[in-house]
Design a protein around this motif. Sequence first.
Motif, short mmCIF file in Angstrom:
data_model
loop_
_atom_site.label_atom_id
_atom_site.label_comp_id
_atom_site.label_asym_id
_atom_site.label_seq_id
_atom_site.Cartn_x
_atom_site.Cartn_y
_atom_site.Cartn_z
N ALA A 405 -0.29 -3.72 -9.32
CA ALA A 405 1.04 -3.62 -9.92
C ALA A 405 0.98 -3.43 -11.43
N THR A 406 -0.05 -3.99 -12.07
CA THR A 406 -0.18 -3.88 -13.53
C THR A 406 -1.10 -2.75 -13.95
N ARG A 407 -1.63 -1.98 -13.00
CA ARG A 407 -2.55 -0.88 -13.31
C ARG A 407 -1.78 0.44 -13.40
N THR A 408 -2.38 1.39 -14.10
CA THR A 408 -1.83 2.74 -14.18
C THR A 408 -2.50 3.59 -13.10
N VAL A 409 -1.92 3.57 -11.91
CA VAL A 409 -2.44 4.33 -10.78
C VAL A 409 -1.74 5.69 -10.77
N THR A 410 -2.51 6.76 -10.96
CA THR A 410 -1.94 8.11 -11.04
C THR A 410 -2.12 8.91 -9.76
N LYS A 411 -2.99 8.46 -8.87
CA LYS A 411 -3.25 9.24 -7.65
C LYS A 411 -3.48 8.29 -6.48
N LEU A 412 -2.76 8.52 -5.40
CA LEU A 412 -2.87 7.69 -4.20
C LEU A 412 -3.00 8.60 -2.99
N LEU A 413 -4.08 8.40 -2.23
CA LEU A 413 -4.34 9.20 -1.04
C LEU A 413 -4.58 8.26 0.14
N ILE A 414 -3.71 8.35 1.14
CA ILE A 414 -3.83 7.53 2.35
C ILE A 414 -4.09 8.47 3.52
N THR A 415 -5.24 8.33 4.17
CA THR A 415 -5.61 9.24 5.25
C THR A 415 -6.29 8.48 6.37
N ARG A 416 -6.20 9.06 7.57
CA ARG A 416 -6.81 8.49 8.78
C ARG A 416 -6.42 7.03 8.95
N SER A 417 -5.14 6.75 8.80
CA SER A 417 -4.65 5.37 8.88
C SER A 417 -3.45 5.31 9.82
N PRO A 418 -3.69 5.47 11.14
CA PRO A 418 -2.55 5.49 12.07
C PRO A 418 -1.83 4.16 12.21
N SER A 419 -2.47 3.06 11.83
CA SER A 419 -1.84 1.75 12.00
C SER A 419 -0.93 1.37 10.83
N VAL A 420 -0.91 2.17 9.77
CA VAL A 420 -0.07 1.85 8.62
C VAL A 420 1.37 2.21 8.95
N THR A 421 2.30 1.29 8.64
CA THR A 421 3.72 1.51 8.90
C THR A 421 4.41 2.07 7.66
N PRO A 422 5.55 2.77 7.84
CA PRO A 422 6.30 3.25 6.67
C PRO A 422 6.77 2.13 5.75
N GLU A 423 7.05 0.96 6.29
CA GLU A 423 7.52 -0.14 5.46
C GLU A 423 6.44 -0.59 4.47
N ALA A 424 5.18 -0.72 4.95
CA ALA A 424 4.10 -1.12 4.05
C ALA A 424 3.83 -0.05 3.01
N THR A 425 3.90 1.22 3.41
CA THR A 425 3.72 2.32 2.45
C THR A 425 4.80 2.30 1.39
N THR A 426 6.03 2.03 1.80
CA THR A 426 7.15 1.96 0.84
C THR A 426 6.94 0.85 -0.17
N ARG A 427 6.50 -0.32 0.29
CA ARG A 427 6.27 -1.44 -0.63
C ARG A 427 5.19 -1.09 -1.66
N LEU A 428 4.13 -0.41 -1.21
CA LEU A 428 3.06 -0.04 -2.15
C LEU A 428 3.55 1.00 -3.16
N LEU A 429 4.28 2.02 -2.71
CA LEU A 429 4.75 3.07 -3.61
C LEU A 429 5.74 2.52 -4.64
N THR A 430 6.54 1.56 -4.25
CA THR A 430 7.50 0.97 -5.18
C THR A 430 6.81 0.28 -6.34
N ALA A 431 5.59 -0.26 -6.10
CA ALA A 431 4.86 -0.98 -7.14
C ALA A 431 4.03 -0.06 -8.02
N LEU A 432 4.03 1.26 -7.75
CA LEU A 432 3.20 2.20 -8.51
C LEU A 432 4.06 3.30 -9.11
N PRO A 433 4.84 3.01 -10.16
CA PRO A 433 5.76 4.01 -10.73
C PRO A 433 5.07 5.11 -11.53
N SER A 434 3.79 4.96 -11.87
CA SER A 434 3.10 5.95 -12.70
C SER A 434 2.38 7.02 -11.88
#
Length: 556
Positions: A405-434
């Motif tokens: 949450a306090t890092r400057t993450v500029t690139k996020l790649l999620i692949t081959r992860s069929p068990s990940v739900t949209p809700e968890a992805t949404t929570r992660l993206l909300t914490a990475l505004p950069s």
Amino acid sequence: MNSPREEINSLGEEINSLRDEMNSPREEINSLHEEMNSSREEIDSAREEIDSAREEIDSAREEIDSAREEMEAVRELMAELRREIDALKEEMTSAQEENVEVRCEVARLRQALVEERAARQDAVEDLRREIRLGSAPSGRSQGDGEEELAPLKDDTCDKGDAISDCDVITPSAEEARPAGGSLKTPVPNIYHLDAELLKMVLSKMDCREMFRARRVSRRWRSAVDDIVSDCRRELTDQQTGGGEVPAPATSLELVLKVQDQPGMTELQAPTAETDTDLRLVAATCHALEKANLCGFKLRVSALRRLARANASSLRELTLPAGISDWQLEALLEPLKDLDHLDVSPPVDSSGKWLRLLPKSLTRLDITGSGRTRARLNNKRLSDGLFVGLQLATDPLLDQLRAALATRTVTKLLITRSPSVTPEATTRLLTALPSLQYVSPQGESAFSGTVLAALHGCSELDTVQLIDNRLLTDIPALTESEVAAVSRMAAACRKLKRVDVTSSVGNVQAVLSALRSTDLRRNSAGQSRTIHVWVPRLVYMLLKRPRSDSKITVHAH
């Protein structure tokens, strides 16, 4: 007098009759004029219809020509695919044959490994038994099997120039005499072997155990030193023979390489062994820049020693699957200048090690489920942190959300992860505004909540919407999902590229929605253009995938 008047009247009547006869042709002429005007209007209308029909025919001809070109391209693509399929079939046949050969070779190697382990175990048991025999008190029975190994000291067998009696221990007559009193020939043991056989037995031992066996006697020390000298001579011949020097194949070769090259910058496990003890080299590596610890037997003490010795030089670190949290913490705590970390934490990881990630880190590759996969081949942006996730789970995404949450993450790649739900992805993206580049794949790619979370990423430049399921398993996008893509494109003012990988119908729906979207202007007041990239086969099947001033369609 009456006669002329009658004639005048008669003439007047004839004149009136002639006038009436003249009026009738005029009416007919007027009627003909009206008919001619009506015919002219009909002719003009027919000409307009003919011109319109000609335009439609020209348009139809253009469409037919375009369709013919597309059909030719599709035929070429199908021919290329058929050739690739034939090549794949040949490769599959060859691979099956090689697989049979490999299985036979694996079975043979397993049998050889079992035999080698049995021989090594027998040699080690003989070694331990003879050490117990030589170190036990003289008045003690040697046949009860409960004696303990006495500690070996350096001066036990190393005093004097000649080889002492403890180099070869032979049971006495009393020790060799059975309970019945008859004298039997002593059973040969490892101390009776000649030098070459002894070297062969010791070389089969684990490298660290072989160095420990070197302390038993001067004869054993000489045998181990000969093994080391032979190995060093082979390495020297490889280096002086020219060509590329192969990577160390055994633990002993690795130890010698580390000793001969104190400034070695890259560490990798031997190619022929899978359980090399890291303690063999942890204390002698001081300038490592890249370390791949897959294939090493890891201990916390060795990890901590390796990390402290290379804290200022180590830039890239690859760890084996299933490394524990406390091992990660011991390893990461001293590393403050690490640039790239490739790790596969255990399934039950608490995520506490994420708090120890150094601030210098620019790339973090995580494979979940305690497994390892090939590293993601993706170029990193010029600044910020790139996070690549494979086989991810919802708990892992939540742990990353708290740690990054306090890092400057500029690139996020999620692949081959069929068990990940949209809700968890949404929570992660909300914490990475950069974020500047994001790739939510699978079920989360076209989720409305996931795309809405990207509205807060003001620097977003590239989005990859990839549904990597089979085309037959991909459902049609709903109107709300298509509208979510449109709203995301309008909200992210710096968005320039959208990669869409899905079925033909879904791609067509997304393109139609983007064309009808008001993209407004960017922060510099300029008109925006979004480049949409789709798979080549999908591009060929789209209905007239034209480009305009707002949307440019490309095939990859």
